[in-house]
Every structure is written in C-alpha cells, then in structure tokens.
Design an enzyme around this catalytic site. Sequence first.
Site, PDB file in Angstrom:
ATOM      1  N   HIS A 133       5.419 -10.361  14.160  1.00  0.00           N
ATOM      2  CA  HIS A 133       4.294 -10.001  14.994  1.00  0.00           C
ATOM      3  C   HIS A 133       3.891 -11.282  15.985  1.00  0.00           C
ATOM      4  O   HIS A 133       3.112 -11.053  16.739  1.00  0.00           O
ATOM      5  CB  HIS A 133       2.958  -9.810  14.048  1.00  0.00           C
ATOM      6  CG  HIS A 133       2.188 -10.901  13.519  1.00  0.00           C
ATOM      7  ND1 HIS A 133       2.619 -11.239  12.294  1.00  0.00           N
ATOM      8  CD2 HIS A 133       1.521 -11.966  14.158  1.00  0.00           C
ATOM      9  CE1 HIS A 133       1.775 -12.708  12.132  1.00  0.00           C
ATOM     10  NE2 HIS A 133       1.258 -12.560  13.053  1.00  0.00           N
ATOM     11  N   GLU A 186      10.844 -35.625  17.027  1.00  0.00           N
ATOM     12  CA  GLU A 186      10.833 -34.393  17.834  1.00  0.00           C
ATOM     13  C   GLU A 186      11.495 -34.074  18.774  1.00  0.00           C
ATOM     14  O   GLU A 186      12.484 -34.790  19.510  1.00  0.00           O
ATOM     15  CB  GLU A 186       9.164 -34.597  18.694  1.00  0.00           C
ATOM     16  CG  GLU A 186       8.585 -33.474  19.274  1.00  0.00           C
ATOM     17  CD  GLU A 186       7.364 -33.442  20.010  1.00  0.00           C
ATOM     18  OE1 GLU A 186       7.144 -32.968  20.876  1.00  0.00           O
ATOM     19  OE2 GLU A 186       6.541 -34.027  19.195  1.00  0.00           O
ATOM     20  N   ASP A 223       7.635  -7.625   8.306  1.00  0.00           N
ATOM     21  CA  ASP A 223       7.126  -8.664   9.318  1.00  0.00           C
ATOM     22  C   ASP A 223       7.867 -10.129   9.235  1.00  0.00           C
ATOM     23  O   ASP A 223       7.455 -11.169   8.762  1.00  0.00           O
ATOM     24  CB  ASP A 223       5.541  -9.184   9.014  1.00  0.00           C
ATOM     25  CG  ASP A 223       4.896  -9.900  10.205  1.00  0.00           C
ATOM     26  OD1 ASP A 223       5.535 -10.117  11.253  1.00  0.00           O
ATOM     27  OD2 ASP A 223       3.972 -10.473  10.025  1.00  0.00           O
ATOM     28  N   SER A 234       0.857 -18.143  11.565  1.00  0.00           N
ATOM     29  CA  SER A 234       1.582 -17.068  11.499  1.00  0.00           C
ATOM     30  C   SER A 234       3.087 -17.364  11.672  1.00  0.00           C
ATOM     31  O   SER A 234       3.505 -18.324  12.545  1.00  0.00           O
ATOM     32  CB  SER A 234       1.444 -15.771  12.462  1.00  0.00           C
ATOM     33  OG  SER A 234       0.249 -15.191  12.220  1.00  0.00           O
TER      34      SER A 234
END
Length: 540
Positions: free
Chosen positions: A47, A76, A99, A206
């Site tokens: 999603h 990084e 998902d 998420s």
Amino acid sequence: MVHSLRVVGGAEASYGSHPWLVSLQYRGSHFCGGAILTDRWIMTAAHCFASLSKEFLSGVRVVVGEFDQRIEDEEEQVFVVKSVSVHEKYHHALPMSYDIALMELEQHIRMGARVHPICLPLPDESIPPETSCSVGGWGRVKEKGRLPAVLREVQLDLVDPAKCKYVLQTVRSSNLNQRPARLQPAMTVLCAGPERGGRDACQGDSGGPLVCPAGSHGRYWVALGVTSWGKGCGRSWGNNSSRLPSRRGTPGVFTDVRLLLPWIKRKLRDAEEQQQAAASSKLCSVRDGPVTDSEGVIRNPAHPGDHYDNNQLCVWTLSVPPGHSILLEFDHFDLENDSYCRYDRLSVSVGTHRPVGIFCGSVTPGPVLLNNSQSATLLFSSDITRAGSGFVITHHAVQGRSDPGCGTVVLVEDQTAVRSPNYPQFYSNDCVLRWVVYAPQGHVVKLDFADFYLEESDRCLYDSLTVLGDVEGIEEIAMLCGDSVPPPVLSYHSVMVLQFTSDSSITHRGFSATLTFISHTDLHDQATAGAESRRDQDDE
C-alpha cells in the site's frame, strides 16, 4: 478512518540499533519504511505504492543507514528504484491481504556495522503469542501528530491469532447490532500490541519490519511481519463491541512474512534468471528450484572444501514420472549440530507441510525412500553462525516399490504391512530403520501386531521399536521390546513414526504388523460403542 501505521508510545532508538531499516522518501519527504533483504532488494508494504507510474517512482529514493533525517549519518546511502513488485493478490480492503512489495535498487548497498540485512523467518518458525517484538520508524508519534526527525522504536507483544481475527471482525462491523462480518478467506496478517492501547506503529511506519527474536534464547532477529495498517493509533481495542464503530481500535496489523516466503523467493529467483546472475538474490548461494531429472546431484556449497553461506534459504522441488518413487542418498553431510535442528538444517517433505526427515549435525544420514511419491521438497536453511561443509545428495527416480534396508527412512502413505528387516529371519545387529506414516486428513493411524520378538531389556535400552507422534521425535507414544505381542497402538494425529533399533549383540526374528487408517468419526463411534458395552456389563 483506517490509517497506515506509525510509532506511538515508544522512545528514540539508539544509533545503529535497526541496521536493516530503510526510509522511503518522495522528493525529500519520508513516506514509508522498508527492510533490507539483500544488497539489491528491499521488502516493504504494497500500500506504500498506490502508483507504480514512472513519474512517481522516479521521485522515490531509498535511504539506508538513516537515523537522523536532519543530517547525513555516517553510513547513510541513497538509492534510486529500479523496479517494484507488488503482490498480485494484494487487496486494499480490510484486512488488506497480501500487503507486501519488493523493491529492486539500481545499485548495490555497501554493508557495514549499521547497515545489513534482516533474517527472514523459517516457513515453520514458531514464535508464540506474547513474544515481545520491535517496530522502528519515522512515523507520527500520535494520531494526527508530528513526524519525528530521529528514528523511534516501540516494543509490541504478539497477539494470539484467534483474538487478532476476532478484533479485526469487530472493526469491519458497521453497527453494534450487526454481527461481525466474515473475513476474507485469505488471512495473511498477524497482530501485535497491548489491549489497553498506548503503544503502536503509525503513519509513516508502513512497510517497515516487525522484528522478533528467534533461535535459541532469541539469539537473532527475524522479520516476522511487514507493518501494514491499524484502526487509529495506539487506541485500546479490548472492548470494541461496546463502542461506536468510529471509536473502535485495533492492535498493529502486520503482513505475516512466513505465509509469503514462496512469493518472495519466486520474485527474487525470476529477477535472478533475467539478469543471469546466479548469486544476485543472496538468499541461496547455489542454484535451487525445480528438479525434473530422473537422476542427479544436489549440493551446497557448490565446490568441495568450501563452507555454505550463513542466512540461507534454499528450496529444491523434485518430481518424477508416475509409477516411480524418489530415493535420496547422502554422499556427504556436515551442518551445525543441535539436538532439535533449530539452527542450520535440511528438511525433506512431501505435499504440504508433511515432513519426512529433518537433518543436522555431522553424521551422514541413511537413504530416504519416498515410496509411491512423485514429488518432494528439500529445504535448506542456515542461521548467522557456524557454517559447516554442507551436503551432497544423489537423487534417483526408482520404478515400483522397494523394500527398505537398515539405515533407511521410508515414507508410507497407504495401509500396508511393516516388518523388521529379514523377517521372519533374524534381524541384523546395529540396525536403524524408520517409517514415517501419514494417514489422510481427519484420520489416525492404527498399528496392529501379528508377531513380536525383540531382545528383552529394562526400559528397552538394547533392541526396540519406538512409536512416535511426530517427525521431530518429541511425542513418544510407546517403546516396545521383549517377546509378548503388544496391543494395538493409535497415533495422536494423522502422523505416526516407527523407529526400529538394534544394538551390537543378540538378535531375534523381529516383528510383523499392519498399518490401517481410521477416521475420527469411526473412532468416536467405536469409543461410544465400547462405553455402552461396559455400561451394559456393569448393569448385569
């Protein structure tokens, strides 16, 4: 309103504590998390990609080694997305099945102390409810709250699957008087978080992993889930049925990675074949996949004298023509040793979740004979320590049914006779023979003896026939020896394992028995009839 998930009620993480976590950013703004699987592949939530257009993907950057988004951290690195694979069965409606998505990067990640992959769980990884797991991310710290610049983390306990399913049903109900709606058959989620609320993941988290301790004493972390969704952020959910639908909450809802391992593996292998780079996925350092040759060799590592790689998941699927059986012969075997094969192991199974043997250690196993089975799966997995010199297995398609000899593991899937080697002649010394019996679903296995004569000893220490309820050897049903014919033996479930063992002295003619399958219904009827017969006798 169902929101994507974010860290609520947690604390600022320590630098480098989530080395597998990545930040997905669109034109400089964080929008989702993800987890490093290999130096080219990231696992995230489907999603997170409402659009897969070139225009959108061209603005996405994957930042690894991220901690404080206001500065450039020591390790990084920033990457452009090459491709995104969203699960074909992904459905955005609750409970948001499948998902999950995989992202391929244009360049390779440089691994370091604060940048490295997360382990995937084993397909049968057993992590019980109430296990404390961890979620990290740069998501909001409360509903409609701010996005933090520094990585935060929260500890969430796994919720019992039945309770998880019920709570998700309550948020799908439209009013208090309506019974909870049925969930879709595909339940690919798990839940984590306290009933009282207060701790959760939230918007911006998420796609990040729910990582849980696995292995002996939780000595390494696995990505058990992918952060998916939740009703509200950190709301209590224990008394949903007494609330208006708009006020109900859920624990954190995560995609269950164990259920989607075959899909992950297939996607990585497909990309590997397209690139013609045998080791690009790093999940298996040797070639695995379908095997249709009537005879061949399966090995890991590829070259003698080497050691297999850590953090491996290799799957071979063997198939032979009808009328043939599969015979596996071990030419070399050396994996990390452990009584229950919890670390590095090779499992041989047929069908769905029907193991025939689970092997580890440095003792070379005997042959494995899969009578009347036209397909089999070999699954090798390794953890992050102590790699051995691996294994070399020769596989054959053999015609008809073969009688097993000492040292063999035999699959039995039909009602048949079983006998000790050479019966009715004397069995040999130092013999080990194992039958793995599978009845159809809804049946148990019954073992009836016609003849029995093994060496007698206290606690059957010398020669014995052990009846087990599982392939791992944890559930012992009976241990038999001596010259008396034992009563029938029933299995607990649809599997029974027989292990015949003889020592280096004194042999006898052994045993002869038959295996039959009894349905649960017939078993219940027999038990009821037996009870009624006993009551009648008592009345007389």
